[in-house]
Write a protein that holds these residues in place. Structure first.
Motif, PDB file in Angstrom:
ATOM      1  N   ILE A 140       0.839  -1.204   0.000  1.00 20.13           N
ATOM      2  CA  ILE A 140       0.000   0.000   0.000  1.00 20.13           C
ATOM      3  C   ILE A 140       0.872   1.252   0.000  1.00 20.13           C
ATOM      4  O   ILE A 140       0.556   2.240  -0.679  1.00 20.13           O
ATOM      5  CB  ILE A 140      -0.973  -0.014   1.197  1.00 20.13           C
ATOM      6  N   GLN A 141       1.990   1.221   0.722  1.00 22.63           N
ATOM      7  CA  GLN A 141       2.886   2.376   0.719  1.00 22.63           C
ATOM      8  C   GLN A 141       3.460   2.628  -0.671  1.00 22.63           C
ATOM      9  O   GLN A 141       3.638   3.780  -1.070  1.00 22.63           O
ATOM     10  CB  GLN A 141       3.999   2.191   1.746  1.00 22.63           C
ATOM     11  N   GLU A 142       3.713   1.574  -1.428  1.00 26.14           N
ATOM     12  CA  GLU A 142       4.171   1.740  -2.811  1.00 26.14           C
ATOM     13  C   GLU A 142       3.074   2.370  -3.670  1.00 26.14           C
ATOM     14  O   GLU A 142       3.361   3.208  -4.529  1.00 26.14           O
ATOM     15  CB  GLU A 142       4.619   0.394  -3.393  1.00 26.14           C
ATOM     16  N   ALA A 199       3.139   5.980  -5.714  1.00 28.97           N
ATOM     17  CA  ALA A 199       2.756   6.118  -7.121  1.00 28.97           C
ATOM     18  C   ALA A 199       1.666   7.172  -7.280  1.00 28.97           C
ATOM     19  O   ALA A 199       1.709   7.987  -8.209  1.00 28.97           O
ATOM     20  CB  ALA A 199       2.293   4.776  -7.679  1.00 28.97           C
ATOM     21  N   ALA A 200       0.699   7.166  -6.378  1.00 25.25           N
ATOM     22  CA  ALA A 200      -0.375   8.159  -6.447  1.00 25.25           C
ATOM     23  C   ALA A 200       0.182   9.565  -6.240  1.00 25.25           C
ATOM     24  O   ALA A 200      -0.228  10.506  -6.923  1.00 25.25           O
ATOM     25  CB  ALA A 200      -1.439   7.850  -5.392  1.00 25.25           C
ATOM     26  N   GLU A 201       1.124   9.699  -5.321  1.00 23.55           N
ATOM     27  CA  GLU A 201       1.725  11.006  -5.065  1.00 23.55           C
ATOM     28  C   GLU A 201       2.480  11.513  -6.294  1.00 23.55           C
ATOM     29  O   GLU A 201       2.391  12.691  -6.651  1.00 23.55           O
ATOM     30  CB  GLU A 201       2.659  10.921  -3.861  1.00 23.55           C
ATOM     31  N   GLN A 202       3.198  10.614  -6.950  1.00 19.38           N
ATOM     32  CA  GLN A 202       3.944  11.008  -8.142  1.00 19.38           C
ATOM     33  C   GLN A 202       3.014  11.416  -9.279  1.00 19.38           C
ATOM     34  O   GLN A 202       3.375  12.246 -10.111  1.00 19.38           O
ATOM     35  CB  GLN A 202       4.855   9.867  -8.602  1.00 19.38           C
ATOM     36  N   ASN A 203       1.822  10.853  -9.330  1.00 14.65           N
ATOM     37  CA  ASN A 203       0.869  11.154 -10.392  1.00 14.65           C
ATOM     38  C   ASN A 203      -0.199  12.155  -9.971  1.00 14.65           C
ATOM     39  O   ASN A 203      -1.188  12.339 -10.678  1.00 14.65           O
ATOM     40  CB  ASN A 203       0.191   9.861 -10.865  1.00 14.65           C
ATOM     41  N   SER A 204      -0.005  12.793  -8.826  1.00 14.47           N
ATOM     42  CA  SER A 204      -1.030  13.713  -8.319  1.00 14.47           C
ATOM     43  C   SER A 204      -1.065  15.002  -9.131  1.00 14.47           C
ATOM     44  O   SER A 204      -0.087  15.398  -9.768  1.00 14.47           O
ATOM     45  CB  SER A 204      -0.779  14.030  -6.847  1.00 14.47           C
ATOM     46  N   ASN A 205      -2.213  15.628  -9.091  1.00 12.01           N
ATOM     47  CA  ASN A 205      -2.438  16.886  -9.799  1.00 12.01           C
ATOM     48  C   ASN A 205      -2.481  18.000  -8.758  1.00 12.01           C
ATOM     49  O   ASN A 205      -3.415  18.093  -7.972  1.00 12.01           O
ATOM     50  CB  ASN A 205      -3.762  16.821 -10.573  1.00 12.01           C
ATOM     51  N   ASP A 206      -1.456  18.851  -8.769  1.00 11.17           N
ATOM     52  CA  ASP A 206      -1.385  19.939  -7.788  1.00 11.17           C
ATOM     53  C   ASP A 206      -2.471  20.988  -8.002  1.00 11.17           C
ATOM     54  O   ASP A 206      -2.742  21.787  -7.118  1.00 11.17           O
ATOM     55  CB  ASP A 206      -0.013  20.611  -7.837  1.00 11.17           C
ATOM     56  N   MET A 241       0.596   5.790   7.880  1.00  9.99           N
ATOM     57  CA  MET A 241       0.827   4.404   7.460  1.00  9.99           C
ATOM     58  C   MET A 241       2.119   3.874   8.073  1.00  9.99           C
ATOM     59  O   MET A 241       2.186   2.720   8.488  1.00  9.99           O
ATOM     60  CB  MET A 241       0.888   4.312   5.933  1.00  9.99           C
ATOM     61  N   GLY A 242       3.128   4.720   8.142  1.00  6.19           N
ATOM     62  CA  GLY A 242       4.387   4.319   8.759  1.00  6.19           C
ATOM     63  C   GLY A 242       4.222   4.001  10.238  1.00  6.19           C
ATOM     64  O   GLY A 242       4.806   3.042  10.751  1.00  6.19           O
ATOM     65  N   GLN A 243       3.411   4.818  10.932  1.00  2.41           N
ATOM     66  CA  GLN A 243       3.162   4.560  12.355  1.00  2.41           C
ATOM     67  C   GLN A 243       2.446   3.227  12.554  1.00  2.41           C
ATOM     68  O   GLN A 243       2.787   2.461  13.459  1.00  2.41           O
ATOM     69  CB  GLN A 243       2.293   5.660  12.957  1.00  2.41           C
TER      70      GLN A 243
END
Length: 97
Positions: free
Chosen positions: A40-42, A46-53, A68-70
């Motif tokens: 899920i972190q991967e 990927a979603a962050e890299q493809n996000s629309n600012d 998620m890390g916690q």
């Protein structure tokens, strides 16, 4: 007398055996959950890299990744410890907009 001791010993083992089986199943489930969270972190990366600012809704990916890390660290702590001890954990945010 020996029969009584043997019966008590046998009943104790039979009574405690399911507790060990549940613990093993729980450990397997937590290991699977840990693995799934890694996947899920991967997906989040990927979603962050493809996000629309410039989009209508912005996702707070840093907060999402932190939460998620916690969660994953908490599961790792359980899997790596021999004893479960109560502890206070920081709350997760849960709001990613």
């Amino acid at each position: 007398m020996r029969l009584k001791i043997a019966a008590v010993g046998f009943l104790t083992i039979v009574y405690l055996f399911p507790a060990y089986a549940v613990t093993d199943r729980e450990r397997l489930a937590l290991q699977r959950l840990h693995s799934e969270l890694t996947s899920i972190q991967e997906i989040i990366k990927a979603a962050e890299q493809n996000s629309n600012d410039q989009g209508r809704y912005l996702v707070d990916y840093d907060q999402l990744k932190g939460d998620m890390g916690q969660i994953q660290q908490g599961i790792e702590d359980i899997l790596n410890s021999r004893r479960r001890e109560p502890r206070s954990l920081p709350p997760i945010e849960g709001d990613y907009r």
